[in-house]
Design a protein around this motif. Sequence first.
Motif, PDB file in Angstrom:
ATOM      1  N   LYS A  11       0.837  -1.205   0.000  1.00 18.54           N
ATOM      2  CA  LYS A  11       0.000   0.000   0.000  1.00 18.54           C
ATOM      3  C   LYS A  11       0.872   1.255   0.000  1.00 18.54           C
ATOM      4  O   LYS A  11       0.607   2.198  -0.745  1.00 18.54           O
ATOM      5  CB  LYS A  11      -0.918  -0.007   1.228  1.00 18.54           C
ATOM      6  N   ARG A  33       3.965   1.488  -1.149  1.00 17.82           N
ATOM      7  CA  ARG A  33       4.583   1.582  -2.476  1.00 17.82           C
ATOM      8  C   ARG A  33       3.605   2.149  -3.493  1.00 17.82           C
ATOM      9  O   ARG A  33       3.954   3.000  -4.299  1.00 17.82           O
ATOM     10  CB  ARG A  33       5.063   0.195  -2.940  1.00 17.82           C
ATOM     11  N   ASP A  34       2.351   1.669  -3.446  1.00 16.82           N
ATOM     12  CA  ASP A  34       1.332   2.169  -4.373  1.00 16.82           C
ATOM     13  C   ASP A  34       1.064   3.657  -4.148  1.00 16.82           C
ATOM     14  O   ASP A  34       0.923   4.427  -5.103  1.00 16.82           O
ATOM     15  CB  ASP A  34       0.025   1.376  -4.234  1.00 16.82           C
ATOM     16  N   GLU A  35       0.984   4.077  -2.880  1.00 19.02           N
ATOM     17  CA  GLU A  35       0.758   5.489  -2.570  1.00 19.02           C
ATOM     18  C   GLU A  35       1.933   6.340  -3.048  1.00 19.02           C
ATOM     19  O   GLU A  35       1.745   7.420  -3.610  1.00 19.02           O
ATOM     20  CB  GLU A  35       0.540   5.679  -1.072  1.00 19.02           C
ATOM     21  N   GLN A  91       4.032   5.614  -5.476  1.00 19.46           N
ATOM     22  CA  GLN A  91       4.002   5.638  -6.936  1.00 19.46           C
ATOM     23  C   GLN A  91       2.938   6.616  -7.433  1.00 19.46           C
ATOM     24  O   GLN A  91       3.171   7.383  -8.365  1.00 19.46           O
ATOM     25  CB  GLN A  91       3.750   4.243  -7.506  1.00 19.46           C
TER      26      GLN A  91
END
Length: 184
Positions: free
Chosen positions: A41, A43-45, A47
């Motif tokens: 989560k 990493r996604d945020e 990115q």
Amino acid sequence: MSADLIYQPGILGDAEFLELEKKVAAQLAQKRLEATAAAAKRRDEDQARREAEVKFHTVTVTTRPEEAGTPDEYRVVDEVAFTCTAPDDAECRSYPECDCESWTWNDDRTGDEWGHPRVPGRQCWLAGWFDAEGAIYAGINGDEMRDDLIPARDFSGPIITTWCHEWVEWEFAAPDTRADTSHE
């Protein structure tokens, strides 16, 4: 809770010990799943934030002939100009005034882990890396003859940056954003 269970005969029966061992293993597996999901989560945020900032950060690379008029006219990088057009409250312009080398935001992103408040309206923190020639090009066609790997071609466009814990890497958001490829 420890992952190491020591079997002590007489305290637990074999069946009880096996059941306890299964329970502990399941709890540890659940904690690993939760940690993996939380990391994914984050990493996604991160990115998503980097992709949102693409529209604000551009680099223009200009070159010049090393020796004008020679038959091979080998080109060298003359200037790498970084530009940030982000608003004052953007992620890249909102950071503590503490002059710490790095910071990790608290859960509500109002300050860092040491209690330094987030201050909007500052100079883009990436600008210093480009001014000091410390940002490393990580895109396609990197020139291994240069410390910063920037290929000696005139090109310009929006960039994606990645903080690598001790330096900044950057690449063009679109793989073919060169303004002028006539020198290739």
